[in-house]
Design an enzyme around this catalytic site. Structure first.
Site, mmCIF file in Angstrom:
data_model
loop_
_atom_site.group_PDB
_atom_site.id
_atom_site.type_symbol
_atom_site.label_atom_id
_atom_site.label_comp_id
_atom_site.label_asym_id
_atom_site.label_seq_id
_atom_site.Cartn_x
_atom_site.Cartn_y
_atom_site.Cartn_z
ATOM 1 N N ASP A 47 0.652 -1.251 -0.243
ATOM 2 C CA ASP A 47 0.101 -0.233 0.096
ATOM 3 C C ASP A 47 1.218 1.173 0.060
ATOM 4 O O ASP A 47 1.024 2.386 -0.328
ATOM 5 C CB ASP A 47 -0.459 -0.255 1.328
ATOM 6 C CG ASP A 47 -0.176 -0.498 2.096
ATOM 7 O OD1 ASP A 47 0.897 0.117 2.780
ATOM 8 O OD2 ASP A 47 -1.059 0.270 3.701
ATOM 9 N N SER A 48 2.311 1.292 0.001
ATOM 10 C CA SER A 48 3.252 2.031 -0.130
ATOM 11 C C SER A 48 3.177 2.630 -1.604
ATOM 12 O O SER A 48 3.106 3.214 -1.505
ATOM 13 C CB SER A 48 4.514 1.447 -0.181
ATOM 14 O OG SER A 48 4.919 0.203 -0.863
ATOM 15 N N ASP A 86 -1.097 -6.750 -0.364
ATOM 16 C CA ASP A 86 -1.333 -5.534 0.931
ATOM 17 C C ASP A 86 -2.716 -4.574 1.013
ATOM 18 O O ASP A 86 -2.741 -3.779 0.978
ATOM 19 C CB ASP A 86 -0.227 -4.642 1.345
ATOM 20 C CG ASP A 86 0.456 -3.857 1.950
ATOM 21 O OD1 ASP A 86 0.245 -4.840 3.177
ATOM 22 O OD2 ASP A 86 1.006 -2.985 2.169
ATOM 23 N N LYS A 116 -0.679 -9.552 3.407
ATOM 24 C CA LYS A 116 -0.406 -8.909 5.008
ATOM 25 C C LYS A 116 -0.864 -7.869 4.759
ATOM 26 O O LYS A 116 -1.889 -7.562 4.629
ATOM 27 C CB LYS A 116 1.263 -8.671 4.074
ATOM 28 C CG LYS A 116 1.197 -8.309 5.226
ATOM 29 C CD LYS A 116 3.201 -7.643 4.525
ATOM 30 C CE LYS A 116 2.976 -5.935 3.806
ATOM 31 N NZ LYS A 116 2.747 -4.725 4.790
ATOM 32 N N GLU A 118 -0.735 -5.486 8.688
ATOM 33 C CA GLU A 118 -0.588 -4.623 9.787
ATOM 34 C C GLU A 118 -1.184 -4.841 10.986
ATOM 35 O O GLU A 118 -2.214 -4.740 11.970
ATOM 36 C CB GLU A 118 0.016 -3.093 9.855
ATOM 37 C CG GLU A 118 0.434 -3.000 8.292
ATOM 38 C CD GLU A 118 0.663 -1.705 7.713
ATOM 39 O OE1 GLU A 118 0.062 -0.550 8.786
ATOM 40 O OE2 GLU A 118 1.440 -1.149 5.998
ATOM 41 N N GLU A 185 9.436 -4.421 10.062
ATOM 42 C CA GLU A 185 9.915 -3.399 10.226
ATOM 43 C C GLU A 185 10.485 -2.639 10.884
ATOM 44 O O GLU A 185 9.610 -2.285 12.058
ATOM 45 C CB GLU A 185 8.727 -2.826 9.078
ATOM 46 C CG GLU A 185 9.197 -0.947 8.574
ATOM 47 C CD GLU A 185 8.117 -0.859 7.386
ATOM 48 O OE1 GLU A 185 6.735 -1.476 6.930
ATOM 49 O OE2 GLU A 185 8.807 0.285 7.182
HETATM 50 O O1 KIV Z 1 3.136 -0.938 1.506
HETATM 51 C C1 KIV Z 1 4.550 -1.160 1.809
HETATM 52 O O2 KIV Z 1 5.146 -1.417 0.897
HETATM 53 C C2 KIV Z 1 4.692 -2.072 2.834
HETATM 54 C C3 KIV Z 1 6.708 -1.898 3.424
HETATM 55 C C4 KIV Z 1 6.823 -0.476 3.783
HETATM 56 C C5 KIV Z 1 6.549 -2.917 4.381
HETATM 57 O O3 KIV Z 1 3.767 -2.284 3.948
#
Ligand code: KIV
Length: 283
Positions: A47-48, A86, A116, A118, A185
């Protein structure tokens, strides 16, 4: 180097044999293709993308639809690579059924291999329900960008004995809930090392040092594209931002001076047709 798509069992075996798994983020077809050709073991559609593609200040505004859309493109670019979708902010925090439904969308619509999310103990119910739904799910602890407000910013975590112990407990809870792997992280390497040694599942690092079962980096950081800020843990392997600006400037300069397009960039009329055209136009 990956030659065929890895499975959860391959990733587990890599941990047991102490072979480092390497992965990178990708958000589009071309980057995914290049990542696969470079032999990445996994790709994260992070989600980056909110910051790297859409120019948001953080990941909070990112939606499920955006994540699915980019995951589909990445899947097309890297058919033989293990892809992780994500889960964006509020796609799993609101309720357990919503978390399962949204995880399912990644698999059904984008063909990912895992998702994934968080958080530590507070998302273990969601992790367990997603795993019970037959889906591979990875945890993510330490600096969790979706809750960076609560953490007081994009800051390293687990630097004191008490906070490190909380992370170790979170890691254990995530494994017990049924996650197949964990991402840590921005945490000191010795804390990540303890987690790696205590957990049966693979423990990957982004900014958590070398004592891990693998390394993740953000593609825009590796390529030197992202300019807003550079975390301490980033190593830029290229300077593509400057190279891109230089290429665009050279194109503009040559167009303005008439050096581009040159003869080799233009099409020729069929022999004798130009003369015919000029006489036609005179009639
Ligand atoms: O969104 C992403 O790229 C991530 C990384 C910062 C681990 O979750």
């Amino acid at each position: 180097m990956a030659t065929k798509k890895l499975s959860r069992i391959d990733l587990q075996k890599m941990k047991e044999e102490r072979r480092t798994a390497v992965w990178i983020t990708a958000y589009d077809y071309w980057t995914a293709r290049f990542a696969q050709e470079a032999g990445m073991d996994m790709i994260l559609v992070g989600d980056s993308l909110g910051m790297c593609i859409y120019g948001y200040e953080g990941t909070v505004p990112v939606t499920m639809d955006q994540c699915i859309y980019h995951s589909e493109a990445v899947r097309r670019g890297a058919a033989a690579t293990f892809i992780i979708g994500d889960m964006p902010f509020l796609s799993y925090q609101v309720s357990v059924p919503e978390a399962v439904g949204n995880a399912g969308r990644f698999f059904k619509e984008a063909g990912v291999d895992a998702v994934k999310l968080e958080g530590g103990k507070r998302v273990c119910e969601q992790i367990q329900a997603i795993a019970d739904g037959g889906m591979l799910v990875m945890g993510h602890i330490g600096l969790t960008p979706q809750s960076s407000g609560q953490l007081g910013g994009f800051k390293a975590q687990g630097r004191t004995a008490e906070t490190a112990r909380e992370l170790i407990e979170d890691a254990q809870a995530i494994q017990d809930a049924g996650a197949f792997a964990l991402l840590v992280e921005a945490v000191p390497p010795e804390v990540c090392g303890i987690i790696r040694d205590r957990l049966r599942i693979p423990v990957y690092s982004i900014g958590a040092g070398v004592q891990a079962d693998g390394q993740l980096m953000i593609c825009s950081d590796v390529l030197g594209i992202f300019q807003a800020f550079t975390p301490k843990f980033v190593k830029k392997y290229e300077a593509l931002a400057q190279k891109t600006i230089d290429a665009f400037a050279a194109y503009a300069e040559e167009s303005r001076s008439g050096a581009f397009p040159a003869e080799e960039h233009t099409y020729k009329m069929v022999e004798g047709e130009y003369e015919k055209l000029t006489s036609l136009l005179k009639q």
